[in-house]
Design a protein around this motif. Structure first.
Motif, PDB file in Angstrom:
ATOM      1  N   CYS A 122      12.464  30.827 -12.839  1.00  0.00           N
ATOM      2  CA  CYS A 122      14.062  30.577 -11.981  1.00  0.00           C
ATOM      3  C   CYS A 122      14.905  31.617 -12.380  1.00  0.00           C
ATOM      4  N   GLN A 123      15.641  31.827 -11.546  1.00  0.00           N
ATOM      5  CA  GLN A 123      16.697  32.913 -11.790  1.00  0.00           C
ATOM      6  C   GLN A 123      17.964  32.505 -13.156  1.00  0.00           C
ATOM      7  N   TYR A 124      17.845  31.293 -13.089  1.00  0.00           N
ATOM      8  CA  TYR A 124      18.925  30.688 -13.852  1.00  0.00           C
ATOM      9  C   TYR A 124      18.687  30.542 -15.443  1.00  0.00           C
ATOM     10  N   LEU A 125      17.177  30.811 -15.618  1.00  0.00           N
ATOM     11  CA  LEU A 125      16.660  30.570 -17.176  1.00  0.00           C
ATOM     12  C   LEU A 125      17.001  31.968 -17.736  1.00  0.00           C
ATOM     13  N   LYS A 126      17.667  31.978 -18.965  1.00  0.00           N
ATOM     14  CA  LYS A 126      17.941  33.140 -19.945  1.00  0.00           C
ATOM     15  C   LYS A 126      17.374  32.733 -21.187  1.00  0.00           C
ATOM     16  N   VAL A 127      17.400  33.739 -22.095  1.00  0.00           N
ATOM     17  CA  VAL A 127      17.037  33.672 -23.552  1.00  0.00           C
ATOM     18  C   VAL A 127      17.922  34.098 -24.379  1.00  0.00           C
ATOM     19  N   ALA A 167      17.707  31.710 -32.459  1.00  0.00           N
ATOM     20  CA  ALA A 167      16.292  31.005 -32.845  1.00  0.00           C
ATOM     21  C   ALA A 167      16.021  29.446 -32.772  1.00  0.00           C
ATOM     22  N   THR A 168      17.147  28.769 -33.098  1.00  0.00           N
ATOM     23  CA  THR A 168      17.091  27.263 -32.822  1.00  0.00           C
ATOM     24  C   THR A 168      17.399  26.635 -31.568  1.00  0.00           C
ATOM     25  N   LEU A 169      17.957  27.596 -30.670  1.00  0.00           N
ATOM     26  CA  LEU A 169      18.345  27.146 -29.275  1.00  0.00           C
ATOM     27  C   LEU A 169      18.176  28.445 -28.454  1.00  0.00           C
ATOM     28  N   PRO A 170      16.710  28.724 -28.239  1.00  0.00           N
ATOM     29  CA  PRO A 170      16.483  29.952 -27.550  1.00  0.00           C
ATOM     30  C   PRO A 170      16.761  29.866 -26.261  1.00  0.00           C
ATOM     31  N   TRP A 171      16.681  28.695 -25.510  1.00  0.00           N
ATOM     32  CA  TRP A 171      16.619  28.685 -23.750  1.00  0.00           C
ATOM     33  C   TRP A 171      18.165  28.138 -23.222  1.00  0.00           C
ATOM     34  N   ILE A 172      18.404  29.150 -22.245  1.00  0.00           N
ATOM     35  CA  ILE A 172      19.771  28.766 -21.568  1.00  0.00           C
ATOM     36  C   ILE A 172      19.523  28.562 -20.320  1.00  0.00           C
ATOM     37  N   CYS A 173      20.127  27.483 -19.546  1.00  0.00           N
ATOM     38  CA  CYS A 173      20.344  27.379 -18.168  1.00  0.00           C
ATOM     39  C   CYS A 173      21.619  27.635 -17.603  1.00  0.00           C
ATOM     40  N   GLU A 174      21.852  28.746 -16.993  1.00  0.00           N
ATOM     41  CA  GLU A 174      23.247  29.037 -16.441  1.00  0.00           C
ATOM     42  C   GLU A 174      23.566  28.289 -15.505  1.00  0.00           C
ATOM     43  N   PHE A 213      23.061  24.618 -15.264  1.00  0.00           N
ATOM     44  CA  PHE A 213      23.611  23.545 -15.998  1.00  0.00           C
ATOM     45  C   PHE A 213      24.580  23.952 -16.999  1.00  0.00           C
ATOM     46  N   GLY A 214      24.621  25.282 -17.611  1.00  0.00           N
ATOM     47  CA  GLY A 214      25.619  25.515 -18.609  1.00  0.00           C
ATOM     48  C   GLY A 214      25.062  25.232 -19.924  1.00  0.00           C
ATOM     49  N   PHE A 215      23.915  25.197 -20.331  1.00  0.00           N
ATOM     50  CA  PHE A 215      23.670  24.382 -21.840  1.00  0.00           C
ATOM     51  C   PHE A 215      22.681  25.238 -22.218  1.00  0.00           C
ATOM     52  N   LYS A 216      22.341  25.461 -23.771  1.00  0.00           N
ATOM     53  CA  LYS A 216      21.206  26.137 -24.261  1.00  0.00           C
ATOM     54  C   LYS A 216      20.655  25.020 -24.983  1.00  0.00           C
ATOM     55  N   SER A 220      16.856  12.706 -16.133  1.00  0.00           N
ATOM     56  CA  SER A 220      16.958  12.253 -14.936  1.00  0.00           C
ATOM     57  C   SER A 220      15.768  11.644 -14.058  1.00  0.00           C
ATOM     58  N   GLN A 221      14.445  11.851 -14.776  1.00  0.00           N
ATOM     59  CA  GLN A 221      13.353  11.369 -14.405  1.00  0.00           C
ATOM     60  C   GLN A 221      12.753  12.186 -13.238  1.00  0.00           C
ATOM     61  N   LYS A 222      13.511  13.224 -12.675  1.00  0.00           N
ATOM     62  CA  LYS A 222      13.201  14.181 -11.597  1.00  0.00           C
ATOM     63  C   LYS A 222      13.201  15.541 -12.099  1.00  0.00           C
ATOM     64  N   ASP A 223      12.251  16.500 -11.206  1.00  0.00           N
ATOM     65  CA  ASP A 223      12.284  17.679 -11.441  1.00  0.00           C
ATOM     66  C   ASP A 223      13.365  18.260 -11.020  1.00  0.00           C
ATOM     67  N   CYS A 224      13.825  19.484 -11.547  1.00  0.00           N
ATOM     68  CA  CYS A 224      15.219  20.134 -11.401  1.00  0.00           C
ATOM     69  C   CYS A 224      15.244  20.520  -9.884  1.00  0.00           C
ATOM     70  N   GLN A 225      16.564  20.293  -9.171  1.00  0.00           N
ATOM     71  CA  GLN A 225      16.803  20.361  -7.964  1.00  0.00           C
ATOM     72  C   GLN A 225      17.492  21.988  -7.846  1.00  0.00           C
ATOM     73  N   PHE A 226      17.800  22.528  -8.808  1.00  0.00           N
ATOM     74  CA  PHE A 226      18.556  23.847  -8.721  1.00  0.00           C
ATOM     75  C   PHE A 226      17.533  24.857  -8.736  1.00  0.00           C
ATOM     76  N   PHE A 227      16.221  24.845  -8.996  1.00  0.00           N
ATOM     77  CA  PHE A 227      15.314  25.764  -9.145  1.00  0.00           C
ATOM     78  C   PHE A 227      15.588  27.067  -7.875  1.00  0.00           C
ATOM     79  N   ILE A 228      15.702  28.207  -8.148  1.00  0.00           N
ATOM     80  CA  ILE A 228      15.813  29.433  -7.287  1.00  0.00           C
ATOM     81  C   ILE A 228      14.893  30.183  -7.780  1.00  0.00           C
TER      82      ILE A 228
END
Length: 69
Positions: free
Chosen positions: A17-22, A26-33, A35-38, A51-59
């Motif tokens: 996904c283009q929104y995934l950043k690192v 070390a304790t919070l390695p994953w960022i979703c641009e 949703f704005g959280f890590k 949400s019990q659903k797969d992410c709907q914003f995957f690009i």
């Protein structure tokens, strides 16, 4: 490919996904641009848990932004 394998393959979709950043934290390695959280877990796992659903914003990332191994 069986439907079960397709489903499992789609669940953890952040790697492509283009929104995934690192982060460099070390304790919070994953960022979703989008949703704005890590956090300590892949964002798609957090979205699925909440949400019990797969992410709907995957690009998908474009070919030239993917790293080659």
């Amino acid at each position: 490919m069986t439907k079960d394998k397709e489903k499992m393959g789609r669940r953890n979709i952040c790697y492509d996904c283009q929104y995934l950043k690192v982060s460099h934290q070390a304790t919070l390695p994953w960022i979703c641009e989008k949703f704005g959280f890590k956090g300590p877990f892949m964002p798609s796992l957090i979205v699925r848990r909440e949400s019990q659903k797969d992410c709907q914003f995957f690009i998908p990332k474009s070919q030239d932004t993917r790293t080659t191994g």
